[in-house]
Design an enzyme around this catalytic site. Structure first.
Site, PDB file in Angstrom:
ATOM      1  CE  LYS A  10      -3.943  -2.265   2.231  1.00 55.05           C
ATOM      2  NZ  LYS A  10      -5.109  -2.255   3.265  1.00 55.05           N
ATOM      3  CE1 TYR A  50      -9.741  -2.794   0.318  1.00 61.70           C
ATOM      4  CE2 TYR A  50      -8.738  -1.080  -1.052  1.00 61.70           C
ATOM      5  CZ  TYR A  50      -8.456  -2.147  -0.207  1.00 61.70           C
ATOM      6  OH  TYR A  50      -7.126  -2.526   0.200  1.00 61.70           O
ATOM      7  CG  ASN A 113      -3.576  -2.351   6.722  1.00 67.68           C
ATOM      8  OD1 ASN A 113      -3.630  -1.700   5.465  1.00 67.68           O
ATOM      9  ND2 ASN A 113      -4.853  -3.014   7.278  1.00 67.68           N
ATOM     10  CG  HIS A 116      -5.264  -6.141  -0.400  1.00 72.66           C
ATOM     11  ND1 HIS A 116      -6.546  -6.231   0.181  1.00 72.66           N
ATOM     12  CD2 HIS A 116      -5.526  -6.871  -1.312  1.00 72.66           C
ATOM     13  CE1 HIS A 116      -7.569  -7.123  -0.526  1.00 72.66           C
ATOM     14  NE2 HIS A 116      -6.707  -7.743  -1.498  1.00 72.66           N
ATOM     15  CD  GLU A 127      -8.835  -8.839  -3.898  1.00 76.41           C
ATOM     16  OE1 GLU A 127      -9.776  -8.639  -2.862  1.00 76.41           O
ATOM     17  OE2 GLU A 127      -7.855  -9.408  -3.432  1.00 76.41           O
TER      18      GLU A 127
HETATM   19  P1  GTP Z   1      -7.190  -5.742   3.391  1.00 76.45           P
HETATM   20  O1  GTP Z   1      -6.295  -6.993   3.104  1.00 76.45           O
HETATM   21  O2  GTP Z   1      -6.929  -4.561   3.023  1.00 76.45           O
HETATM   22  O3  GTP Z   1      -8.460  -5.990   2.576  1.00 76.45           O
HETATM   23  O4  GTP Z   1      -7.387  -5.762   4.840  1.00 76.45           O
HETATM   24  P2  GTP Z   1      -8.169  -6.785   5.689  1.00 76.45           P
HETATM   25  O5  GTP Z   1      -8.870  -7.811   5.062  1.00 76.45           O
HETATM   26  O6  GTP Z   1      -7.109  -7.264   6.976  1.00 76.45           O
HETATM   27  O7  GTP Z   1      -9.274  -5.944   6.445  1.00 76.45           O
HETATM   28  P3  GTP Z   1     -10.646  -5.201   5.748  1.00 76.45           P
HETATM   29  O8  GTP Z   1     -10.797  -6.049   4.310  1.00 76.45           O
HETATM   30  O9  GTP Z   1     -11.766  -5.788   6.893  1.00 76.45           O
HETATM   31  O10 GTP Z   1     -10.438  -3.902   5.541  1.00 76.45           O
HETATM   32  C1  GTP Z   1     -10.135  -3.289   4.394  1.00 76.45           C
HETATM   33  C2  GTP Z   1      -9.021  -2.193   4.524  1.00 76.45           C
HETATM   34  O11 GTP Z   1      -9.771  -1.124   5.196  1.00 76.45           O
HETATM   35  C3  GTP Z   1      -7.957  -2.372   5.825  1.00 76.45           C
HETATM   36  O12 GTP Z   1      -6.842  -3.182   5.191  1.00 76.45           O
HETATM   37  C4  GTP Z   1      -7.678  -0.909   6.319  1.00 76.45           C
HETATM   38  O13 GTP Z   1      -6.820  -0.424   5.291  1.00 76.45           O
HETATM   39  C5  GTP Z   1      -9.039  -0.488   6.024  1.00 76.45           C
HETATM   40  N1  GTP Z   1      -9.690  -0.304   7.441  1.00 76.45           N
HETATM   41  C6  GTP Z   1     -10.229  -1.246   8.087  1.00 76.45           C
HETATM   42  N2  GTP Z   1     -10.772  -0.973   9.045  1.00 76.45           N
HETATM   43  C7  GTP Z   1     -10.574   0.307   9.144  1.00 76.45           C
HETATM   44  C8  GTP Z   1     -10.840   1.413  10.232  1.00 76.45           C
HETATM   45  O14 GTP Z   1     -11.346   1.202  11.522  1.00 76.45           O
HETATM   46  N3  GTP Z   1     -10.390   2.692  10.097  1.00 76.45           N
HETATM   47  C9  GTP Z   1      -9.582   3.119   8.965  1.00 76.45           C
HETATM   48  N4  GTP Z   1      -9.190   4.253   8.479  1.00 76.45           N
HETATM   49  N5  GTP Z   1      -9.065   2.044   7.854  1.00 76.45           N
HETATM   50  C10 GTP Z   1      -9.832   0.807   8.146  1.00 76.45           C
HETATM   51 MG    MG Z   2     -10.020  -7.644   3.220  1.00 79.47          MG
END
Ligand code: GTP
Ligand code: MG
Length: 138
Positions: A10, A50, A113, A116, A127
């Site tokens: 990212k 997303y 973070n 992905h 994807e």
């Molecule tokens: P990905 O691998 O990026 O899909 O992450 P994930 O599967 O661990 O998490 P998820 O799919 O639930 O969320 C997608 C992305 O949204 C996360 O990786 C974060 O970058 C963002 N995200 C999730 N929760 C939060 C939050 O509470 N605040 C913010 N700002 N971003 C969030």
């Molecule tokens: Mg995810």
């Protein structure tokens, strides 16, 4: 396609200079790179990628962040790729990510973070197809 996952390094981790260290950790863990490029998502690309999170309160913040700078997109191959890769990257919130995971080492915050990882074989294929043409996959 069950041995395939899709990843992005990212914008935070690209900006912080962690591309090399993250790719090294990925290949050391046994993942083979099937496709890879440095690119940047438009706002519309990030919205589409997303879409599943469109109703979440952080959606626009996520879209703005993911389109804010260059990313590395890659298709990775390994037995049990989706599950093993999510183990390698750690929890979404780096404060909760296990010691030694990519997010624990390189992420800035729950939003920024570092990486992905696809959450299912089905989404890995969607994807990968979103980012790569057939001739870019080896
Ligand atoms: P990905 O691998 O990026 O899909 O992450 P994930 O599967 O661990 O998490 P998820 O799919 O639930 O969320 C997608 C992305 O949204 C996360 O990786 C974060 O970058 C963002 N995200 C999730 N929760 C939060 C939050 O509470 N605040 C913010 N700002 N971003 C969030
Ligand atoms: Mg995810």
């Amino acid at each position: 396609m069950s041995n395939i996952t899709f990843t992005m390094i990212k914008p935070d981790a690209v900006q912080d200079g962690h591309i090399g260290a993250i790719l090294n950790q990925i290949t050391e863990a046994g993942f083979k790179i099937k496709a890879m490029k440095l690119t940047q998502l438009t706002v519309d690309d990030a919205k589409k990628f997303y879409e599943i999170h469109a109703e979440r309160p952080f959606y626009m913040e996520l879209v703005e962040f993911m389109s804010s700078g260059p990313i590395v997109a890659a298709i990775l191959e390994k037995d049990n790729a989706v599950e093993d890769f999510r183990k390698l990257i750690g929890a979404t919130n780096p404060a909760e990510a296990a010691e030694g995971t990519i997010r624990q080492k390189f992420a800035r915050s729950i939003g920024e973070n570092a990486v992905h990882g696809s959450d299912s074989d089905e989404n890995a294929k969607i994807e990968a197809d979103f980012h790569f043409a057939g001739r870019e996959v080896f």
